[in-house]
Motif scaffolding. Structure first.
Motif, PDB file in Angstrom:
ATOM      1  N   LEU A 148       6.720   1.711  -1.405  1.00  0.00           N
ATOM      2  CA  LEU A 148       6.117   3.003  -1.097  1.00  0.00           C
ATOM      3  C   LEU A 148       6.911   3.657   0.025  1.00  0.00           C
ATOM      4  N   PRO A 149       7.120   4.960  -0.077  1.00  0.00           N
ATOM      5  CA  PRO A 149       7.803   5.634   1.024  1.00  0.00           C
ATOM      6  C   PRO A 149       6.926   5.607   2.273  1.00  0.00           C
ATOM      7  N   SER A 150       7.543   5.404   3.396  1.00  0.00           N
ATOM      8  CA  SER A 150       6.765   5.288   4.631  1.00  0.00           C
ATOM      9  C   SER A 150       6.068   6.596   4.978  1.00  0.00           C
ATOM     10  N   ILE A 151       6.633   7.729   4.558  1.00  0.00           N
ATOM     11  CA  ILE A 151       5.993   9.011   4.847  1.00  0.00           C
ATOM     12  C   ILE A 151       4.663   9.130   4.097  1.00  0.00           C
TER      13      ILE A 151
ATOM     14  N   LEU B 152       0.770  14.424  11.647  1.00  0.00           N
ATOM     15  CA  LEU B 152       1.802  13.757  10.844  1.00  0.00           C
ATOM     16  C   LEU B 152       3.123  13.717  11.607  1.00  0.00           C
ATOM     17  N   GLY B 153       3.487  14.808  12.251  1.00  0.00           N
ATOM     18  CA  GLY B 153       4.708  14.828  13.051  1.00  0.00           C
ATOM     19  C   GLY B 153       4.652  13.856  14.211  1.00  0.00           C
TER      20      GLY B 153
ATOM     21  N   MET C 135      11.025   4.769  12.003  1.00  0.00           N
ATOM     22  CA  MET C 135      10.422   4.801  10.699  1.00  0.00           C
ATOM     23  C   MET C 135      11.471   4.362   9.689  1.00  0.00           C
ATOM     24  N   ILE C 136      11.153   3.340   8.911  1.00  0.00           N
ATOM     25  CA  ILE C 136      12.079   2.887   7.882  1.00  0.00           C
ATOM     26  C   ILE C 136      11.817   3.660   6.595  1.00  0.00           C
ATOM     27  N   GLY C 137      12.720   3.532   5.639  1.00  0.00           N
ATOM     28  CA  GLY C 137      12.632   4.319   4.419  1.00  0.00           C
ATOM     29  C   GLY C 137      11.507   3.924   3.488  1.00  0.00           C
ATOM     30  N   GLU C 138      11.350   2.617   3.237  1.00  0.00           N
ATOM     31  CA  GLU C 138      10.353   2.164   2.272  1.00  0.00           C
ATOM     32  C   GLU C 138       9.644   0.931   2.796  1.00  0.00           C
ATOM     33  N   ILE C 139       8.409   0.748   2.338  1.00  0.00           N
ATOM     34  CA  ILE C 139       7.607  -0.417   2.713  1.00  0.00           C
ATOM     35  C   ILE C 139       7.130  -1.065   1.423  1.00  0.00           C
TER      36      ILE C 139
END
Length: 68
Positions: free
Chosen positions: A12-15, A57-58, A1-5
C-alpha cells in the motif's frame, strides 16, 4: 516517509495510510470545533473541513518524512 508499506503481502502506498489517519484526525478535530462553537463564524463549513484535512495530511507527511 517511505514509498510503500507491506500489510499481509499487499503493498500500500504510504500516502494512503496517512490519508486514512488524516481523515480520522479531521473528524475528531471537526467534532471538537463544532463542540466549541467555532463553526458559527464560518461561511462554508465543507471548505473549512477540506482545508483542515489538507493541513493535517501535510503535517503527518512532514512528521513521517525522512530525518535529515
Amino acid at each position: 516517509m517511505i514509498g510503500e508499506i507491506s500489510i499481509g503481502g499487499v503493498y500500500l502506498p504510504s500516502i494512503l495510510l496517512l490519508a486514512i489517519a488524516a481523515v480520522l484526525l479531521t473528524g475528531l478535530a471537526s467534532r471538537l470545533l463544532s463542540f466549541a462553537g467555532a463553526y458559527r463564524v464560518v461561511t462554508y463549513r465543507p471548505l473549512v473541513d477540506l482545508a483542515l484535512f489538507v493541513l493535517i495530511l501535510g503535517l503527518l507527511a512532514l512528521l513521517t518524512g525522512p530525518s535529515a
